[in-house]
Design a protein around this motif. Structure first.
Motif, short mmCIF file in Angstrom:
data_model
loop_
_atom_site.label_atom_id
_atom_site.label_comp_id
_atom_site.label_asym_id
_atom_site.label_seq_id
_atom_site.Cartn_x
_atom_site.Cartn_y
_atom_site.Cartn_z
N THR A 238 10.59 -45.15 14.98
CA THR A 238 10.67 -44.37 16.11
C THR A 238 9.23 -44.46 16.92
O THR A 238 9.40 -44.65 18.08
CB THR A 238 11.06 -42.91 16.09
N GLN A 239 8.27 -44.30 16.28
CA GLN A 239 6.85 -44.28 16.98
C GLN A 239 6.48 -45.59 17.28
O GLN A 239 5.68 -45.63 18.24
CB GLN A 239 5.82 -43.76 15.64
N LEU A 240 6.99 -46.82 16.85
CA LEU A 240 6.38 -48.17 17.14
C LEU A 240 7.28 -48.53 18.64
O LEU A 240 6.57 -49.14 19.26
CB LEU A 240 6.66 -49.20 15.93
N ILE A 241 8.38 -47.83 18.56
CA ILE A 241 9.20 -48.10 19.79
C ILE A 241 8.44 -47.36 20.95
O ILE A 241 8.40 -47.94 22.00
CB ILE A 241 10.66 -47.59 19.72
N LYS A 242 8.16 -46.03 20.66
CA LYS A 242 7.40 -45.37 21.66
C LYS A 242 5.98 -46.00 21.94
O LYS A 242 5.53 -46.17 23.29
CB LYS A 242 6.90 -44.08 21.27
N ALA A 243 5.22 -46.49 20.91
CA ALA A 243 4.16 -47.36 21.31
C ALA A 243 4.34 -48.52 22.20
O ALA A 243 3.63 -48.87 23.06
CB ALA A 243 3.29 -47.85 19.91
N GLU A 244 5.43 -49.32 21.85
CA GLU A 244 5.72 -50.49 22.73
C GLU A 244 6.04 -50.20 24.08
O GLU A 244 5.85 -50.88 25.38
CB GLU A 244 7.20 -51.29 22.13
N ALA A 245 6.55 -48.70 24.60
CA ALA A 245 6.98 -48.39 25.72
C ALA A 245 5.73 -48.30 26.44
O ALA A 245 5.54 -48.90 27.70
CB ALA A 245 7.46 -46.83 25.64
N TRP A 246 4.63 -47.97 26.04
CA TRP A 246 3.25 -47.86 26.99
C TRP A 246 2.65 -49.23 26.80
O TRP A 246 2.11 -49.51 27.95
CB TRP A 246 2.36 -46.68 26.43
N ASP A 247 2.92 -50.08 25.72
CA ASP A 247 2.00 -51.37 25.86
C ASP A 247 2.88 -52.22 26.98
O ASP A 247 2.14 -52.82 27.66
CB ASP A 247 2.41 -51.97 24.44
N TYR A 248 4.16 -52.01 26.72
CA TYR A 248 4.89 -53.05 27.89
C TYR A 248 4.79 -52.58 29.31
O TYR A 248 4.55 -53.51 30.06
CB TYR A 248 6.35 -52.79 27.52
N TYR A 249 4.72 -51.21 29.26
CA TYR A 249 4.49 -50.70 30.72
C TYR A 249 2.98 -51.17 31.21
O TYR A 249 2.84 -51.92 32.41
CB TYR A 249 4.59 -49.35 30.92
N SER A 250 2.23 -51.11 30.55
CA SER A 250 0.86 -51.51 30.99
C SER A 250 0.65 -53.03 31.02
O SER A 250 0.04 -53.34 32.20
CB SER A 250 -0.26 -51.09 29.67
N MET A 251 1.25 -53.62 30.30
CA MET A 251 1.01 -55.22 30.33
C MET A 251 2.02 -55.66 31.72
O MET A 251 1.41 -56.28 32.46
CB MET A 251 2.05 -55.79 29.13
N MET A 252 3.16 -55.13 32.12
CA MET A 252 4.07 -55.44 33.07
C MET A 252 3.33 -55.11 34.34
O MET A 252 3.38 -55.65 35.32
CB MET A 252 5.46 -54.68 33.01
N THR A 253 2.48 -53.82 34.35
CA THR A 253 1.77 -53.30 35.67
C THR A 253 0.91 -54.40 36.18
O THR A 253 0.73 -54.78 37.12
CB THR A 253 1.31 -52.00 35.34
N GLN A 254 0.21 -54.67 35.14
CA GLN A 254 -0.91 -55.63 35.26
C GLN A 254 -0.16 -57.36 35.54
O GLN A 254 -0.94 -57.83 36.64
CB GLN A 254 -1.94 -55.84 34.15
N ALA A 255 0.70 -57.46 35.14
CA ALA A 255 1.49 -58.81 35.21
C ALA A 255 2.09 -58.69 36.59
O ALA A 255 2.00 -59.87 37.37
CB ALA A 255 2.64 -58.89 34.18
#
Length: 321
Positions: A238-255
């Protein structure tokens, strides 16, 4: 005991989303110390693309990603969990799901008697408003007769505005544009579309966060596979899914910022959607949500929860947070 899991994403190989899901699965494998081993496949590899929910429910998949609006054929309120037109921003959506949304979502699934459990999800950036081939959009009248690939509430809205709407898996959009089966589409954000080479079939890219301010995507599990996990592993996943949420959002914002420049350099006509089209979509959305809420108490309850959160949050922080 090693939990051997089969995972399928809802997007094609090579897309930003599938890359992110592979990263998340590898993080879970490593952090579990070998107690979980997830093999991740792109859309269509194990079950047909967009049918990952059924794959999890039937035990063909242990794990999968999806878009809740793909479930509209069985849940009237399904679209609400992905986004609402003119609705919550990415941060607002993530918080609402953690506070209320996931409980509503699992309630809806359980009442439908499906063996699927969702502990968390990933939020991503606003989507492109619409992409077209040769046809430029200058006013509301240009929507009439347009053959659009989309999914969700905006499909109903565009239909009411005179468009011909069809849903296709994301992997079929490129060829359908080439063959003239469709002449407009929405798929995802600038970076996601760019990663799928959509710039080759989209001569006009119209931007606005109004049609789809964000996309919240559930990470699903077959109920038996989830229940077989030890309690510490349930927390870890559960916590690693939550971590991916912000990792992915940050990556996609810059991308997205990079992708927008790529479109410009490629020669694509890219810019804001005309305001009268944007305003009409919002007006039609208000009518649609009122109609759906009047016919379905559960839809009304979930929609009220979203709107109440949005109003309360923005009254407290009028300049955003």
């Amino acid at each position: 005991e090693v939990h051997e899991w089969i995972n399928q994403t809802h997007t094609a190989a090579g897309t930003k989303w599938t890359e992110g899901q592979i990263r998340m699965a590898n993080n879970i494998n490593a952090a579990s110390g070998g107690r979980i081993h997830i093999t991740t496949h792109p859309a269509g590899a194990v079950v047909p693309a967009t049918q990952e929910f059924d794959g999890c429910a039937e035990g063909l998949l242990d794990m999968g990603s999806s878009c809740t609006m793909y479930w509209k054929d069985r849940f009237n309120a399904a679209n609400l969990f992905t986004y609402t037109v003119g609705g919550l921003t990415p941060a607002e959506s993530y918080i609402w799901h953690m506070v209320s949304g996931i409980d509503y979502l699992n309630q809806m699934i359980q009442e439908g008697d499906y063996d699927v459990y969702i502990p968390a999800g990933v939020v991503t950036v606003p989507e492109i408003f619409l992409c077209t081939g040769e046809r430029e959009l200058k006013s509301v009248s240009d929507i009439k007769g347009l053959k659009i690939r989309t999914a969700g509430d905006d499909g109903v809205i565009f239909s009411r505005m005179g468009a011909s709407v069809v849903f296709l898996p994301s992997g079929e959009i490129y060829e359908s544009m080439q063959r003239g089966v469709i002449d407009a589409f929405q798929m995802s954000s600038p970076a996601m579309d760019w990663s799928g080479a959509m710039y080759e079939v989209a001569k006009n890219v119209y931007l606005s966060g109004t049609r789809q301010p964000c996309e919240w995507l559930p990470i699903m599990f077959n109920t038996d596979s989830w229940n077989a996990l030890e309690d510490d592993l349930k927390i870890l996943v559960t916590q690693l899914i939550k971590a991916e949420a912000w990792d992915y959002y940050s990556m996609m914002t810059q991308a997205d910022l990079v992708a927008i420049q790529n479109y410009i350099d490629y020669g694509t006509n890219i810019g804001p959607i005309p305001k009268d089209i944007e305003d009409e979509v919002v007006r039609q959305a208000k009518i649609l949500y009122e109609e759906l809420a009047a016919d379905d108490p559960f839809f009304a309850e979930v929609f009220e929860s979203i709107e109440t959160f949005k109003v309360t949050y923005r009254e407290a922080w009028p300049n955003g947070m």
